[in-house]
Design an enzyme around this catalytic site. Sequence first.
Site, PDB file in Angstrom:
ATOM      1  N   GLY A 199       0.828  -1.188   0.000  1.00 28.20           N
ATOM      2  CA  GLY A 199       0.000   0.000   0.000  1.00 28.20           C
ATOM      3  C   GLY A 199       0.866   1.243   0.000  1.00 28.20           C
ATOM      4  O   GLY A 199       2.081   1.177  -0.216  1.00 28.20           O
ATOM      5  N   GLY A 232       3.975   1.227   2.421  1.00 27.00           N
ATOM      6  CA  GLY A 232       5.099   0.330   2.193  1.00 27.00           C
ATOM      7  C   GLY A 232       4.578  -1.043   1.823  1.00 27.00           C
ATOM      8  O   GLY A 232       3.604  -1.165   1.083  1.00 27.00           O
ATOM      9  N   ASP A 247      -9.216   2.650  12.353  1.00 30.05           N
ATOM     10  CA  ASP A 247      -9.326   2.199  10.964  1.00 30.05           C
ATOM     11  C   ASP A 247      -9.781   0.747  10.912  1.00 30.05           C
ATOM     12  O   ASP A 247      -9.201  -0.083  10.210  1.00 30.05           O
ATOM     13  CB  ASP A 247      -7.993   2.378  10.233  1.00 30.05           C
TER      14      ASP A 247
END
Length: 453
Positions: free
Chosen positions: A20, A23, A131
């Site tokens: 992503g 990294g 998240d």
Amino acid sequence: MAAGAEFVEGWLVAQVLGEGAYGEVRLLVHARSGAAVALKVLRAGAGAEAGAAAREAALHRALRHPHVLRCLGERTHQGQHYMFLEYAPGGELFDRIEPDAGMREDEARRYWRQLLAGLQYLHGRGVAHRDIKPENLLLDNRDQLKISDFGMATLFRHGARERLLSRVCGTAPYAAPEVLRAPQRPYRAPPADLWAAALVLLAMLAGELPWERACDTDSRFAAWSSWVTAGSGAPPRGPWRKLGAPALALLRRALAPDAAARAALPTLLELPWSQEPAEGAARAWRSQPTAADVTDGDTPDELSAADMDALISYSQPAHADDLLLATPVDGAPLTPLGRRMTRVWLRADEAAAMAALADALRQRGHVWRRLHPRLMAIECGAELKMRVWAMRCGAAGAGGARTLLEFRRARGCGLQFKRRYVELRDALAPLHAPAPPYAATLPSSHKTYGADD
């Protein structure tokens, strides 16, 4: 780099697990013990970026719970920040969710309770994840859910003192209304995490998400908000009508637009749908699993202190290019270490399989480019990116060549990725082939798609 290249002494780079904007994540396997760890490579950069990587590692290393992925250690080297994580061979939760169908209700209930158990631990430690989504929920070798990726996590409480948060962060379809309104109106962390968890539950039950953003400009969210406020009548159109009454009642309380009216985590665990035992279960679900639920002494997953010390403390990687993709030897059967539903067997050699995929992409207006004769990068609009590997699995003979295409999400919503995969899989139907005999020995509980489906 050839397959089997060393990262550090005794540790071999096996495959890419994810990638992503931050990294990449690679799989490392210890040559002597067979133990596996996931290596998360963060582009450390300088200043704020370097500080963010260090904060993520420090916070993650302090966490230890059966439903939170362990951080085993960290190090920095030549501008890269390495985090060594527990390896979860079951892959991402979104891989278990069929678009527009979801999964069996008893499976969703089990993952839901494990997710709440992990969040209960995090919130008890004053940690907000910020998240939560299926792509950040991994599954171990016992099919136990693990909360992962603490890149957006923060401390919201120290001792008895709780602070409000003001950062807009997370993934838009899973973000709570109060998160989208920040920083003008700071918000409490636990209700925002629970909102995202409830949307994960909806995705598991219905195979779709209800809106793009939880704000009044989104007509589907506005319809939901009005229905919750009204307190009666038929639910709005969309995934809600796929649900039974107990599940809908739970989601109505978990997705109350007003954070102050949203059910707290203990309440969600006590609601009838959460309490109902899974089919064939010998006992009712618990909010905290026992050790027997989450350990498996027959597998070489546990690392010795010496192994971890060698991995984390070694002065430098064995090779400067050790993070390049390792590719299998030509003609060797694929042996992926993680479970994948997004793969298809084709009756064609690698070149013909990739050509057929390119034709399907062209017909649908998608953009792609070849990174390697057997690797393709695909863009399905601005928000969704994927990669496809072509791997020959057996030499051409009486039955013809056979190739496995494996699709992996690089960026974007997991459910949208699964929809595009299904479209492309179906477009390749004339070439579908049954899986070869050795496919049954791969560590996967899922079938591959072939001519008999």
